[in-house]
Design an enzyme around this catalytic site. Sequence first.
Site, PDB file in Angstrom:
ATOM      1  N   HIS A  66      43.613  45.786  53.193  1.00 35.92           N
ATOM      2  CA  HIS A  66      42.435  46.674  53.179  1.00 35.92           C
ATOM      3  C   HIS A  66      41.718  46.666  54.527  1.00 35.92           C
ATOM      4  O   HIS A  66      41.036  47.625  54.875  1.00 35.92           O
ATOM      5  CB  HIS A  66      41.422  46.235  52.112  1.00 35.92           C
ATOM      6  CG  HIS A  66      42.011  46.169  50.742  1.00 35.92           C
ATOM      7  ND1 HIS A  66      42.208  47.290  49.965  1.00 35.92           N
ATOM      8  CD2 HIS A  66      42.473  45.127  50.014  1.00 35.92           C
ATOM      9  CE1 HIS A  66      42.733  46.935  48.813  1.00 35.92           C
ATOM     10  NE2 HIS A  66      42.904  45.626  48.821  1.00 35.92           N
ATOM     11  N   HIS A  93      35.100  41.121  58.817  1.00 37.96           N
ATOM     12  CA  HIS A  93      36.143  42.135  58.720  1.00 37.96           C
ATOM     13  C   HIS A  93      35.559  43.436  59.255  1.00 37.96           C
ATOM     14  O   HIS A  93      34.354  43.513  59.527  1.00 37.96           O
ATOM     15  CB  HIS A  93      36.608  42.315  57.262  1.00 37.96           C
ATOM     16  CG  HIS A  93      35.501  42.729  56.364  1.00 37.96           C
ATOM     17  ND1 HIS A  93      34.660  41.820  55.732  1.00 37.96           N
ATOM     18  CD2 HIS A  93      35.033  43.961  56.052  1.00 37.96           C
ATOM     19  CE1 HIS A  93      33.743  42.489  55.055  1.00 37.96           C
ATOM     20  NE2 HIS A  93      33.947  43.782  55.230  1.00 37.96           N
ATOM     21  N   HIS A  95      35.593  47.964  59.286  1.00 36.62           N
ATOM     22  CA  HIS A  95      35.874  49.242  58.611  1.00 36.62           C
ATOM     23  C   HIS A  95      36.018  50.280  59.717  1.00 36.62           C
ATOM     24  O   HIS A  95      35.288  50.230  60.719  1.00 36.62           O
ATOM     25  CB  HIS A  95      34.704  49.620  57.685  1.00 36.62           C
ATOM     26  CG  HIS A  95      34.473  48.639  56.579  1.00 36.62           C
ATOM     27  ND1 HIS A  95      35.070  48.746  55.339  1.00 36.62           N
ATOM     28  CD2 HIS A  95      33.738  47.499  56.547  1.00 36.62           C
ATOM     29  CE1 HIS A  95      34.684  47.724  54.586  1.00 36.62           C
ATOM     30  NE2 HIS A  95      33.890  46.954  55.298  1.00 36.62           N
ATOM     31  N   GLU A 106      30.760  52.406  57.252  1.00 35.05           N
ATOM     32  CA  GLU A 106      30.423  52.478  55.811  1.00 35.05           C
ATOM     33  C   GLU A 106      29.008  53.018  55.640  1.00 35.05           C
ATOM     34  O   GLU A 106      28.781  53.990  54.922  1.00 35.05           O
ATOM     35  CB  GLU A 106      30.542  51.085  55.172  1.00 35.05           C
ATOM     36  CG  GLU A 106      31.980  50.590  55.119  1.00 35.05           C
ATOM     37  CD  GLU A 106      32.315  49.925  53.804  1.00 35.05           C
ATOM     38  OE1 GLU A 106      31.852  48.801  53.570  1.00 35.05           O
ATOM     39  OE2 GLU A 106      33.024  50.557  52.997  1.00 35.05           O
ATOM     40  N   HIS A 119      31.440  43.728  59.520  1.00 38.02           N
ATOM     41  CA  HIS A 119      30.678  42.997  58.498  1.00 38.02           C
ATOM     42  C   HIS A 119      30.957  41.509  58.637  1.00 38.02           C
ATOM     43  O   HIS A 119      32.117  41.089  58.640  1.00 38.02           O
ATOM     44  CB  HIS A 119      31.090  43.445  57.089  1.00 38.02           C
ATOM     45  CG  HIS A 119      30.622  44.821  56.749  1.00 38.02           C
ATOM     46  ND1 HIS A 119      31.176  45.576  55.747  1.00 38.02           N
ATOM     47  CD2 HIS A 119      29.638  45.580  57.300  1.00 38.02           C
ATOM     48  CE1 HIS A 119      30.555  46.737  55.685  1.00 38.02           C
ATOM     49  NE2 HIS A 119      29.612  46.763  56.615  1.00 38.02           N
ATOM     50  N   THR A 200      31.030  46.272  49.167  1.00 42.58           N
ATOM     51  CA  THR A 200      31.400  47.698  49.153  1.00 42.58           C
ATOM     52  C   THR A 200      32.814  47.918  48.646  1.00 42.58           C
ATOM     53  O   THR A 200      33.339  49.031  48.701  1.00 42.58           O
ATOM     54  CB  THR A 200      31.282  48.315  50.569  1.00 42.58           C
ATOM     55  OG1 THR A 200      32.253  47.672  51.415  1.00 42.58           O
ATOM     56  CG2 THR A 200      29.895  48.134  51.130  1.00 42.58           C
TER      57      THR A 200
HETATM   58  N1  LIG Z   1      32.396  45.209  52.755  1.00 45.89           N
HETATM   59  S1  LIG Z   1      32.736  43.942  51.840  1.00 45.89           S
HETATM   60  O1  LIG Z   1      32.130  42.772  52.373  1.00 45.89           O
HETATM   61  O2  LIG Z   1      32.383  44.230  50.479  1.00 45.89           O
HETATM   62  C1  LIG Z   1      34.469  43.742  51.868  1.00 45.89           C
HETATM   63  C2  LIG Z   1      35.284  44.841  51.928  1.00 45.89           C
HETATM   64  F1  LIG Z   1      34.763  46.097  51.951  1.00 45.89           F
HETATM   65  C3  LIG Z   1      36.654  44.710  51.946  1.00 45.89           C
HETATM   66  F2  LIG Z   1      37.454  45.791  51.944  1.00 45.89           F
HETATM   67  C4  LIG Z   1      37.242  43.462  51.923  1.00 45.89           C
HETATM   68  S2  LIG Z   1      38.972  43.256  51.828  1.00 45.89           S
HETATM   69  C5  LIG Z   1      39.238  43.455  50.072  1.00 45.89           C
HETATM   70  C6  LIG Z   1      38.871  42.202  49.285  1.00 45.89           C
HETATM   71  C7  LIG Z   1      39.827  41.102  49.606  1.00 45.89           C
HETATM   72  C8  LIG Z   1      41.198  41.314  49.372  1.00 45.89           C
HETATM   73  C9  LIG Z   1      42.083  40.292  49.714  1.00 45.89           C
HETATM   74  C10 LIG Z   1      41.608  39.110  50.309  1.00 45.89           C
HETATM   75  C11 LIG Z   1      42.598  38.055  50.715  1.00 45.89           C
HETATM   76  O3  LIG Z   1      43.819  38.297  50.558  1.00 45.89           O
HETATM   77  O4  LIG Z   1      42.155  36.991  51.209  1.00 45.89           O
HETATM   78  C12 LIG Z   1      40.241  38.923  50.542  1.00 45.89           C
HETATM   79  C13 LIG Z   1      39.349  39.938  50.191  1.00 45.89           C
HETATM   80  C14 LIG Z   1      36.443  42.350  51.891  1.00 45.89           C
HETATM   81  F3  LIG Z   1      37.025  41.152  51.882  1.00 45.89           F
HETATM   82  C15 LIG Z   1      35.058  42.462  51.865  1.00 45.89           C
HETATM   83  N2  LIG Z   1      34.280  41.341  51.758  1.00 45.89           N
HETATM   84  C16 LIG Z   1      34.604  40.412  50.678  1.00 45.89           C
HETATM   85  C17 LIG Z   1      34.502  41.144  49.360  1.00 45.89           C
HETATM   86  C18 LIG Z   1      35.303  40.811  48.181  1.00 45.89           C
HETATM   87  C19 LIG Z   1      36.001  39.525  47.944  1.00 45.89           C
HETATM   88  C20 LIG Z   1      35.247  38.233  48.224  1.00 45.89           C
HETATM   89  C21 LIG Z   1      35.425  37.755  49.672  1.00 45.89           C
HETATM   90  C22 LIG Z   1      34.285  37.908  50.615  1.00 45.89           C
HETATM   91  C23 LIG Z   1      33.674  39.238  50.768  1.00 45.89           C
HETATM   92 ZN   LIG Z   2      32.885  45.326  54.646  1.00 48.60          ZN
END
Ligand SMILES: NS(=O)(=O)c1c(F)c(F)c(SCCc2ccc(C(=O)O)cc2)c(F)c1NC1CCCCCCC1
Ligand SMILES: [Zn+2]
Length: 259
Positions: A66, A93, A95, A106, A119, A200
């Site tokens: 992602h 990470h 976007h 975003e 972020h 998000t």
């Molecule tokens: N904008 S945000 O902060 O909501 C956000 C995104 F928009 C994101 F798109 C992401 S990546 C998707 C969630 C994810 C998938 C796989 C793994 C892994 O393989 O380690 C980790 C995470 C992403 F990681 C995050 N932040 C994450 C949100 C979901 C999972 C908990 C981890 C910390 C924050």
């Molecule tokens: Zn994010």
Amino acid sequence: GHKDRHWSYRDMPEWASMFPNCGGHMQSPINIDTAAASFSSKLEPLLLSGYDVPPNETLPLKNNGHTLLLGLPNKMTLSGGGFPQPYQAVQLHLHWGTGHTRPGSEHTVDGHRYAGEIHVVHYSSHFDSFQEAASEPGGLAVLAAFLQVGLEINEPYQHILKHLSDIKEEGEETVVAGFDVTKLLPDNFDRYFRYNGSLTTPPCYQTVNWTVFNQTVRLSQDQISVLEDTLQGEDDEPIQSNFRLPQSLYGRSVLSSFH
Ligand SMILES: NS(=O)(=O)c1c(F)c(F)c(SCCc2ccc(C(=O)O)cc2)c(F)c1NC1CCCCCCC1
Ligand SMILES: [Zn+2]
């Protein structure tokens, strides 16, 4: 479907049926209407400590299908900023958009979408883990800064972007040498917007204290293009336009630390 709980930006409208929080009334991102933001004197400058990771330490850099995820040591602490308590870093990470024609931030500001957004995700030091903090209001704090196209190469971003060709495939991981992570953020920690929202992406936890910097970060067009054209997600599709559309405020107010 419900079982595989796998999601993509294509099925954004389905998120709420698979992950109930995603249908809540405190969702992110939002459009920031600067004229409607109200100044709060409680929003002091942000204090970041431990963000200068020594070069002999390494940080994991992963393509999670992602976005690119940089794992951060939780000695990195965020405080000040009118926060009720300090927060510890988890990961950062990005976007981005598509083919430098369609920007991919975003959050939007007065309807303007920037080229991209960084972020830095933290959880409250009141809890022992991200998962625990994630279920408490204010348990999470995300610092967000907009990426804009500028004329110069941004060396601190190059420290990460130069590794992207090593993690083209979903699930691939590499390591980057420690560096000063504050260099990925704007230098003005005094001017920012603040509101309560959510992650998000699924699980869209509504426990995020959002800080959106007023000042932007500039990367060269080539660096933005590397971001847009290198990483592949599911079935080798390029990871592009990995942003969620703006969500309704449902009466929430956006605060600003500046007039
Ligand atoms: N904008 S945000 O902060 O909501 C956000 C995104 F928009 C994101 F798109 C992401 S990546 C998707 C969630 C994810 C998938 C796989 C793994 C892994 O393989 O380690 C980790 C995470 C992403 F990681 C995050 N932040 C994450 C949100 C979901 C999972 C908990 C981890 C910390 C924050
Ligand atoms: Zn994010």
